[in-house]
Design a protein around this motif. Structure first.
Motif, PDB file in Angstrom:
ATOM      1  N   ALA A  25      61.196  46.059  15.280  1.00  0.00           N
ATOM      2  CA  ALA A  25      60.791  47.116  16.115  1.00  0.00           C
ATOM      3  C   ALA A  25      61.833  47.315  17.091  1.00  0.00           C
ATOM      4  O   ALA A  25      62.178  48.627  17.384  1.00  0.00           O
ATOM      5  N   LEU A  26      62.327  46.515  17.843  1.00  0.00           N
ATOM      6  CA  LEU A  26      63.237  46.990  18.888  1.00  0.00           C
ATOM      7  C   LEU A  26      64.787  47.501  18.423  1.00  0.00           C
ATOM      8  O   LEU A  26      65.070  48.314  19.118  1.00  0.00           O
ATOM      9  N   ALA A  27      65.090  46.778  17.149  1.00  0.00           N
ATOM     10  CA  ALA A  27      66.136  47.474  16.686  1.00  0.00           C
ATOM     11  C   ALA A  27      66.104  48.887  16.386  1.00  0.00           C
ATOM     12  O   ALA A  27      66.871  49.468  16.419  1.00  0.00           O
ATOM     13  N   SER A  28      64.947  49.271  15.588  1.00  0.00           N
ATOM     14  CA  SER A  28      64.751  50.626  15.459  1.00  0.00           C
ATOM     15  C   SER A  28      64.360  51.481  16.380  1.00  0.00           C
ATOM     16  O   SER A  28      65.092  52.739  16.421  1.00  0.00           O
ATOM     17  N   ILE A  29      63.618  51.077  17.521  1.00  0.00           N
ATOM     18  CA  ILE A  29      63.641  52.158  18.911  1.00  0.00           C
ATOM     19  C   ILE A  29      65.128  52.066  19.539  1.00  0.00           C
ATOM     20  O   ILE A  29      65.354  53.072  19.773  1.00  0.00           O
ATOM     21  N   ALA A  30      65.698  50.938  19.408  1.00  0.00           N
ATOM     22  CA  ALA A  30      66.951  51.007  20.096  1.00  0.00           C
ATOM     23  C   ALA A  30      68.161  51.791  19.185  1.00  0.00           C
ATOM     24  O   ALA A  30      68.968  52.579  19.967  1.00  0.00           O
ATOM     25  N   GLU A  31      67.808  52.074  18.027  1.00  0.00           N
ATOM     26  CA  GLU A  31      69.026  53.022  17.083  1.00  0.00           C
ATOM     27  C   GLU A  31      68.411  54.493  17.440  1.00  0.00           C
ATOM     28  O   GLU A  31      69.530  55.242  17.378  1.00  0.00           O
ATOM     29  N   VAL A  32      67.314  54.969  18.079  1.00  0.00           N
ATOM     30  CA  VAL A  32      67.160  56.217  18.150  1.00  0.00           C
ATOM     31  C   VAL A  32      66.759  56.573  19.450  1.00  0.00           C
ATOM     32  O   VAL A  32      65.868  57.607  19.594  1.00  0.00           O
ATOM     33  N   SER A  33      67.314  55.841  20.569  1.00  0.00           N
ATOM     34  CA  SER A  33      66.854  56.282  21.811  1.00  0.00           C
ATOM     35  C   SER A  33      68.063  55.437  22.786  1.00  0.00           C
ATOM     36  O   SER A  33      68.863  55.030  22.313  1.00  0.00           O
ATOM     37  N   ARG A  34      67.708  55.698  24.249  1.00  0.00           N
ATOM     38  CA  ARG A  34      68.504  55.140  25.168  1.00  0.00           C
ATOM     39  C   ARG A  34      67.566  54.003  25.601  1.00  0.00           C
ATOM     40  O   ARG A  34      66.538  54.144  26.437  1.00  0.00           O
ATOM     41  N   LEU A  35      67.942  52.649  25.401  1.00  0.00           N
ATOM     42  CA  LEU A  35      66.995  51.617  25.697  1.00  0.00           C
ATOM     43  C   LEU A  35      67.541  50.753  26.589  1.00  0.00           C
ATOM     44  O   LEU A  35      68.750  50.424  26.909  1.00  0.00           O
ATOM     45  N   MET A  36      66.826  50.296  27.792  1.00  0.00           N
ATOM     46  CA  MET A  36      67.188  49.233  28.681  1.00  0.00           C
ATOM     47  C   MET A  36      66.170  48.065  28.643  1.00  0.00           C
ATOM     48  O   MET A  36      64.995  48.414  28.798  1.00  0.00           O
ATOM     49  N   LEU A  37      66.925  47.000  28.618  1.00  0.00           N
ATOM     50  CA  LEU A  37      65.993  45.496  27.889  1.00  0.00           C
ATOM     51  C   LEU A  37      66.366  44.822  29.322  1.00  0.00           C
ATOM     52  O   LEU A  37      67.628  44.614  29.727  1.00  0.00           O
ATOM     53  N   ARG A  38      65.383  44.545  30.196  1.00  0.00           N
ATOM     54  CA  ARG A  38      65.737  43.570  31.291  1.00  0.00           C
ATOM     55  C   ARG A  38      64.731  42.369  31.125  1.00  0.00           C
ATOM     56  O   ARG A  38      63.418  42.595  31.079  1.00  0.00           O
ATOM     57  N   SER A  39      65.139  41.093  31.398  1.00  0.00           N
ATOM     58  CA  SER A  39      64.109  39.998  31.136  1.00  0.00           C
ATOM     59  C   SER A  39      64.611  38.702  31.664  1.00  0.00           C
ATOM     60  O   SER A  39      65.973  38.693  32.211  1.00  0.00           O
ATOM     61  N   ARG A  40      63.580  37.845  32.264  1.00  0.00           N
ATOM     62  CA  ARG A  40      63.925  36.784  32.860  1.00  0.00           C
ATOM     63  C   ARG A  40      62.812  35.687  32.452  1.00  0.00           C
ATOM     64  O   ARG A  40      61.548  36.129  32.389  1.00  0.00           O
ATOM     65  N   GLN A  41      63.371  34.508  32.110  1.00  0.00           N
ATOM     66  CA  GLN A  41      62.363  33.465  31.848  1.00  0.00           C
ATOM     67  C   GLN A  41      62.130  32.652  33.104  1.00  0.00           C
ATOM     68  O   GLN A  41      62.983  32.419  33.863  1.00  0.00           O
ATOM     69  N   SER A  42      60.774  31.799  33.093  1.00  0.00           N
ATOM     70  CA  SER A  42      60.588  31.140  34.421  1.00  0.00           C
ATOM     71  C   SER A  42      61.454  30.115  34.812  1.00  0.00           C
ATOM     72  O   SER A  42      61.609  30.004  36.144  1.00  0.00           O
ATOM     73  N   GLU A  43      62.196  29.651  33.904  1.00  0.00           N
ATOM     74  CA  GLU A  43      63.028  28.486  34.382  1.00  0.00           C
ATOM     75  C   GLU A  43      64.301  29.148  34.977  1.00  0.00           C
ATOM     76  O   GLU A  43      65.093  28.375  35.296  1.00  0.00           O
ATOM     77  N   GLN A  44      64.751  30.479  34.869  1.00  0.00           N
ATOM     78  CA  GLN A  44      66.104  30.847  35.275  1.00  0.00           C
ATOM     79  C   GLN A  44      65.766  31.497  36.564  1.00  0.00           C
ATOM     80  O   GLN A  44      64.771  32.252  36.972  1.00  0.00           O
ATOM     81  N   SER A  45      66.892  31.409  37.426  1.00  0.00           N
ATOM     82  CA  SER A  45      66.827  31.959  38.874  1.00  0.00           C
ATOM     83  C   SER A  45      67.023  33.649  38.887  1.00  0.00           C
ATOM     84  O   SER A  45      66.637  34.075  39.948  1.00  0.00           O
ATOM     85  N   ALA A  46      67.612  33.984  37.765  1.00  0.00           N
ATOM     86  CA  ALA A  46      68.127  35.466  37.833  1.00  0.00           C
ATOM     87  C   ALA A  46      67.707  36.035  36.471  1.00  0.00           C
ATOM     88  O   ALA A  46      67.502  35.002  35.496  1.00  0.00           O
TER      89      ALA A  46
END
Ligand SMILES: Nc1ncnc2c1ncn2[C@@H]1O[C@H](COP(=O)(O)OP(=O)(O)OP(=O)(O)O)[C@@H](O)[C@H]1O
Ligand SMILES: [Mg+2]
Length: 362
Positions: free
Chosen positions: A99-120
């Protein structure tokens, strides 16, 4: 005949995108499913111009490790499947790693993420399938995905899209299906900065149904439940006097996924035979729960259709449950608004003025 050549990855991804991502609503569905798979308890969807300009989904799920961000937008990369065997007991909404690869192929995609054990957190931009660098960013635990200008690089597909209003109708439907399937999750939907839905977590599915379709619809629904071996069926169907001229208000959910199934739709209409005029369809909100190995979800690219191991038995279970329910339910008393019991109905469902007022309050 021309020579046979292996297609470059970008072409493969565009072909895959064509299968899964038909319109903005498909993006909304895929991003919401990812958030639910990530264990989100809150999911905020914001859309601009029916999703043609922007789709943003923010979740408070488990997040993605910074060094895995590029993998998340790579095709055939998934955290949900390890071996071919796993395909036969899929317990997540996604599993194809597409899904994400397909969406990213046909758009301008920004992905931002953080896991709980990470400070940033970390972010990654992908433009028409071209990955930028992963860079650190400040963000809350969870994942935010923004998809802008869908199909900007596939003009033919873009021309097939309808007006922003029509696309928003499809987006709302995709949102509704997932929100109905997961009543315990907090969902919001905004369009052009305007809030459309704010759905607090609900213990029971009926509260969600009332939120979407009005208390007067919810109050007349008939509750049902049955179990056949490991298959549990529960939900609500409409009273015959709530029938519609089309089947659009028939919702069927399987293990948290909204599905379409001709055979089960047939069982539903069979159960109402004699209760409805031809051309009228009952309302239904049916939830099926079964061990994942009793169903193959890998038959349709958008997973809208599934194949039951024993479809005949589920057909009989649905038909039998409905028939038993109708035999033990008085389907006539509610047909008359002047019925003796309506005076005690605190919901006001039988009082058009009160019902109208309640619709306004929703
Ligand atoms: N909101 C999210 N929160 C946490 N992880 C996510 C999120 N969205 C995507 N991921 C990660 O990125 C991977 C790729 O997502 P993608 O939707 O492309 O594939 P999938 O969900 O595994 O399968 P499918 O193509 O069937 O949806 C997921 O397997 C998951 O590990
Ligand atoms: Mg997915």
């Amino acid at each position: 005949m021309a020579v046979i050549q292996q297609l470059p990855a970008s072409v493969v991804n565009k072909i895959a995108a064509g299968e899964v991502i038909e319109r903005p609503a498909s993006v909304v569905k895929e991003l919401m499913e990812n958030a639910l798979d990530a264990g989100a308890t809150r999911l905020d969807v914001a859309v601009e111009q029916g999703g043609l300009e922007l789709i943003r989904v923010v979740d408070d799920g488990c997040g993605i490790a910074a060094d895995e961000l590029p993998l998340a937008v790579t095709s055939h990369a998934t955290s949900k499947l390890r071996s071919a065997d796993d395909l036969f007991h899929v317990s997540t909404l996604g599993f194809r790693g597409e899904a994400l690869a397909s969406i990213a192929e046909v758009s301008r995609l920004m992905l931002r993420s953080r896991q709980s054990e990470q400070s940033a957190g970390a972010e990654l931009e992908v433009v028409g399938g071209q990955l930028g660098p992963v860079s650190p960013c400040g963000c809350a635990v969870g994942t935010t995905i923004e998809v802008r200008q869908l199909f900007y690089n596939t003009p033919v597909r873009r021309r097939f899209l309808r007006s922003a209003q029509t696309e928003m109708g499809h987006v709302t439907e995709a949102f509704t299906r997932l929100a109905l399937a997961h009543p315990r999750v907090h969902f919001t939907l905004r369009h052009n900065q305007r809030p459309l839905y704010e759905l607090a977590p609900a213990e029971a599915g009926l509260a969600r149904i009332a939120h979407f379709f009005g208390r007067e619809v919810a109050d007349e629904l008939i509750w049902l439940e049955s179990r056949d071996g490991e298959v549990r069926l529960s939900g609500f169907v409409g009273h015959p006097n709530q029938s519609r001229p089309n089947a659009r208000m028939q919702y069927l959910f399987l293990n948290g996924r909204s599905i379409r199934d001709r055979s089960l739709a047939h069982a539903l209409s069979e159960a109402y035979r004699g209760l409805l005029l031809t051309g009228r369809y009952p309302l239904a909100f049916l939830y099926l729960h079964m061990p994942p190995d009793l169903v193959d979800v890998n038959v349709h690219p958008t997973k809208l259709e599934v194949r039951f191991q024993d479809g005949g038995r589920i057909y009989s279970q649905l038909l039998g449950t409905l028939r038993t329910k109708f035999l033990t339910t008085d389907l006539t008393h509610r047909l008359s608004p002047a019925g003796a019991d309506t005076a005690h109905d605190p919901s006001g469902a039988h009082d058009p003025a009160r019902a109208e007022q309640m619709r306004g309050e929703l």
